[in-house]
Design a protein around this motif. Sequence first.
Motif, PDB file in Angstrom:
ATOM      1  N   VAL A 184       0.817  -1.211   0.000  1.00 11.54           N
ATOM      2  CA  VAL A 184       0.000   0.000   0.000  1.00 11.54           C
ATOM      3  C   VAL A 184       0.854   1.265   0.000  1.00 11.54           C
ATOM      4  O   VAL A 184       0.583   2.208  -0.737  1.00 11.54           O
ATOM      5  N   TYR A 185       1.922   1.278   0.829  1.00 14.27           N
ATOM      6  CA  TYR A 185       2.693   2.508   1.043  1.00 14.27           C
ATOM      7  C   TYR A 185       4.089   2.499   0.437  1.00 14.27           C
ATOM      8  O   TYR A 185       4.845   3.452   0.615  1.00 14.27           O
ATOM      9  N   GLY A 186       4.446   1.450  -0.259  1.00 14.02           N
ATOM     10  CA  GLY A 186       5.780   1.392  -0.852  1.00 14.02           C
ATOM     11  C   GLY A 186       6.853   1.161   0.207  1.00 14.02           C
ATOM     12  O   GLY A 186       6.590   0.546   1.240  1.00 14.02           O
ATOM     13  N   ASN A 187       8.027   1.660  -0.031  1.00  8.64           N
ATOM     14  CA  ASN A 187       9.169   1.428   0.857  1.00  8.64           C
ATOM     15  C   ASN A 187       9.353   2.518   1.898  1.00  8.64           C
ATOM     16  O   ASN A 187      10.472   2.808   2.312  1.00  8.64           O
ATOM     17  N   ILE A 188       8.269   3.122   2.349  1.00 10.97           N
ATOM     18  CA  ILE A 188       8.372   4.234   3.285  1.00 10.97           C
ATOM     19  C   ILE A 188       9.037   3.823   4.597  1.00 10.97           C
ATOM     20  O   ILE A 188       9.737   4.614   5.222  1.00 10.97           O
ATOM     21  N   LEU A 189       8.852   2.588   5.029  1.00  7.34           N
ATOM     22  CA  LEU A 189       9.494   2.134   6.267  1.00  7.34           C
ATOM     23  C   LEU A 189      11.017   2.121   6.130  1.00  7.34           C
ATOM     24  O   LEU A 189      11.731   2.376   7.098  1.00  7.34           O
ATOM     25  N   ASP A 190      11.509   1.837   4.940  1.00  2.27           N
ATOM     26  CA  ASP A 190      12.956   1.854   4.715  1.00  2.27           C
ATOM     27  C   ASP A 190      13.530   3.258   4.891  1.00  2.27           C
ATOM     28  O   ASP A 190      14.676   3.429   5.292  1.00  2.27           O
ATOM     29  N   LEU A 191      12.738   4.272   4.595  1.00  2.24           N
ATOM     30  CA  LEU A 191      13.207   5.653   4.743  1.00  2.24           C
ATOM     31  C   LEU A 191      13.429   6.029   6.207  1.00  2.24           C
ATOM     32  O   LEU A 191      14.201   6.934   6.497  1.00  2.24           O
ATOM     33  N   THR A 192      12.765   5.337   7.128  1.00  2.00           N
ATOM     34  CA  THR A 192      12.963   5.638   8.547  1.00  2.00           C
ATOM     35  C   THR A 192      14.352   5.214   9.020  1.00  2.00           C
ATOM     36  O   THR A 192      14.809   5.664  10.057  1.00  2.00           O
ATOM     37  N   LYS A 193      15.003   4.366   8.252  1.00  2.00           N
ATOM     38  CA  LYS A 193      16.349   3.895   8.610  1.00  2.00           C
ATOM     39  C   LYS A 193      17.445   4.760   7.989  1.00  2.00           C
ATOM     40  O   LYS A 193      18.607   4.621   8.330  1.00  2.00           O
ATOM     41  N   ALA A 194      17.072   5.632   7.071  1.00  2.00           N
ATOM     42  CA  ALA A 194      18.052   6.471   6.381  1.00  2.00           C
ATOM     43  C   ALA A 194      18.535   7.582   7.305  1.00  2.00           C
ATOM     44  O   ALA A 194      17.740   8.252   7.963  1.00  2.00           O
ATOM     45  N   GLU A 195      19.840   7.775   7.350  1.00  2.00           N
ATOM     46  CA  GLU A 195      20.419   8.836   8.156  1.00  2.00           C
ATOM     47  C   GLU A 195      20.559  10.082   7.282  1.00  2.00           C
ATOM     48  O   GLU A 195      21.095  10.027   6.187  1.00  2.00           O
ATOM     49  N   VAL A 196      20.043  11.197   7.764  1.00  2.00           N
ATOM     50  CA  VAL A 196      20.055  12.439   7.004  1.00  2.00           C
ATOM     51  C   VAL A 196      20.997  13.425   7.676  1.00  2.00           C
ATOM     52  O   VAL A 196      20.892  13.670   8.878  1.00  2.00           O
ATOM     53  N   PHE A 197      21.918  13.977   6.909  1.00  2.00           N
ATOM     54  CA  PHE A 197      22.842  14.978   7.416  1.00  2.00           C
ATOM     55  C   PHE A 197      22.361  16.348   6.945  1.00  2.00           C
ATOM     56  O   PHE A 197      22.550  16.724   5.791  1.00  2.00           O
ATOM     57  N   THR A 198      21.716  17.067   7.846  1.00  2.00           N
ATOM     58  CA  THR A 198      21.108  18.345   7.507  1.00  2.00           C
ATOM     59  C   THR A 198      22.111  19.315   6.904  1.00  2.00           C
ATOM     60  O   THR A 198      21.817  20.001   5.931  1.00  2.00           O
ATOM     61  N   GLU A 199      23.309  19.356   7.463  1.00  2.00           N
ATOM     62  CA  GLU A 199      24.332  20.280   6.959  1.00  2.00           C
ATOM     63  C   GLU A 199      24.673  19.974   5.504  1.00  2.00           C
ATOM     64  O   GLU A 199      24.877  20.883   4.702  1.00  2.00           O
ATOM     65  N   ALA A 200      24.721  18.708   5.157  1.00  2.83           N
ATOM     66  CA  ALA A 200      25.037  18.319   3.776  1.00  2.83           C
ATOM     67  C   ALA A 200      23.922  18.748   2.827  1.00  2.83           C
ATOM     68  O   ALA A 200      24.188  19.232   1.724  1.00  2.83           O
ATOM     69  N   VAL A 201      22.684  18.589   3.247  1.00  3.67           N
ATOM     70  CA  VAL A 201      21.550  18.987   2.407  1.00  3.67           C
ATOM     71  C   VAL A 201      21.570  20.490   2.173  1.00  3.67           C
ATOM     72  O   VAL A 201      21.385  20.966   1.053  1.00  3.67           O
ATOM     73  N   VAL A 202      21.839  21.259   3.226  1.00  3.99           N
ATOM     74  CA  VAL A 202      21.897  22.713   3.096  1.00  3.99           C
ATOM     75  C   VAL A 202      23.030  23.111   2.165  1.00  3.99           C
ATOM     76  O   VAL A 202      22.865  23.959   1.287  1.00  3.99           O
ATOM     77  N   SER A 203      24.197  22.493   2.317  1.00  7.61           N
ATOM     78  CA  SER A 203      25.342  22.821   1.468  1.00  7.61           C
ATOM     79  C   SER A 203      25.065  22.505  -0.002  1.00  7.61           C
ATOM     80  O   SER A 203      25.347  23.308  -0.880  1.00  7.61           O
ATOM     81  N   LEU A 204      24.496  21.344  -0.263  1.00  7.27           N
ATOM     82  CA  LEU A 204      24.187  20.976  -1.642  1.00  7.27           C
ATOM     83  C   LEU A 204      23.133  21.892  -2.247  1.00  7.27           C
ATOM     84  O   LEU A 204      23.227  22.264  -3.411  1.00  7.27           O
ATOM     85  N   ALA A 205      22.157  22.264  -1.462  1.00  5.42           N
ATOM     86  CA  ALA A 205      21.092  23.123  -1.967  1.00  5.42           C
ATOM     87  C   ALA A 205      21.603  24.507  -2.352  1.00  5.42           C
ATOM     88  O   ALA A 205      21.071  25.134  -3.270  1.00  5.42           O
ATOM     89  N   GLN A 206      22.648  24.967  -1.695  1.00  4.08           N
ATOM     90  CA  GLN A 206      23.204  26.274  -2.016  1.00  4.08           C
ATOM     91  C   GLN A 206      23.820  26.305  -3.410  1.00  4.08           C
ATOM     92  O   GLN A 206      23.848  27.331  -4.077  1.00  4.08           O
ATOM     93  N   TYR A 207      24.318  25.168  -3.864  1.00  3.49           N
ATOM     94  CA  TYR A 207      24.990  25.114  -5.162  1.00  3.49           C
ATOM     95  C   TYR A 207      24.108  24.519  -6.255  1.00  3.49           C
ATOM     96  O   TYR A 207      24.510  24.429  -7.393  1.00  3.49           O
ATOM     97  N   TYR A 208      22.897  24.115  -5.904  1.00  5.16           N
ATOM     98  CA  TYR A 208      21.984  23.569  -6.889  1.00  5.16           C
ATOM     99  C   TYR A 208      21.513  24.676  -7.818  1.00  5.16           C
ATOM    100  O   TYR A 208      21.122  25.742  -7.383  1.00  5.16           O
ATOM    101  N   ASP A 209      21.579  24.436  -9.091  1.00 11.36           N
ATOM    102  CA  ASP A 209      21.182  25.467 -10.053  1.00 11.36           C
ATOM    103  C   ASP A 209      19.926  25.050 -10.773  1.00 11.36           C
ATOM    104  O   ASP A 209      19.820  24.066 -11.387  1.00 11.36           O
TER     105      ASP A 209
END
Length: 67
Positions: free
Chosen positions: A42-67
């Motif tokens: 029904v919901y796909g692999n959403i439970l697998d996403l709960t195991k993913a580690e997210v580095f907020t600083e990395a996301v912010v840094s990448l977003a600054q250079y995204y064009d």
Amino acid sequence: MMGTNQNEKRFYQLKIKGLDVTSLKELGQLMGPLQRQAFRKVYGNILDLTKAEVFTEAVVSLAQYYD
């Protein structure tokens, strides 16, 4: 274009809101194999996403250079 600088950098302010997925993690741990399979159907692999580690600083840094 006169009066504009083509090399001028644009900066965007990003606000990243953390998401509390504790209850979803707990739900996944309570499920048996058949329940997990039905949930995934029904919901796909959403439970697998709960195991993913997210580095907020990395996301912010990448977003600054995204064009």
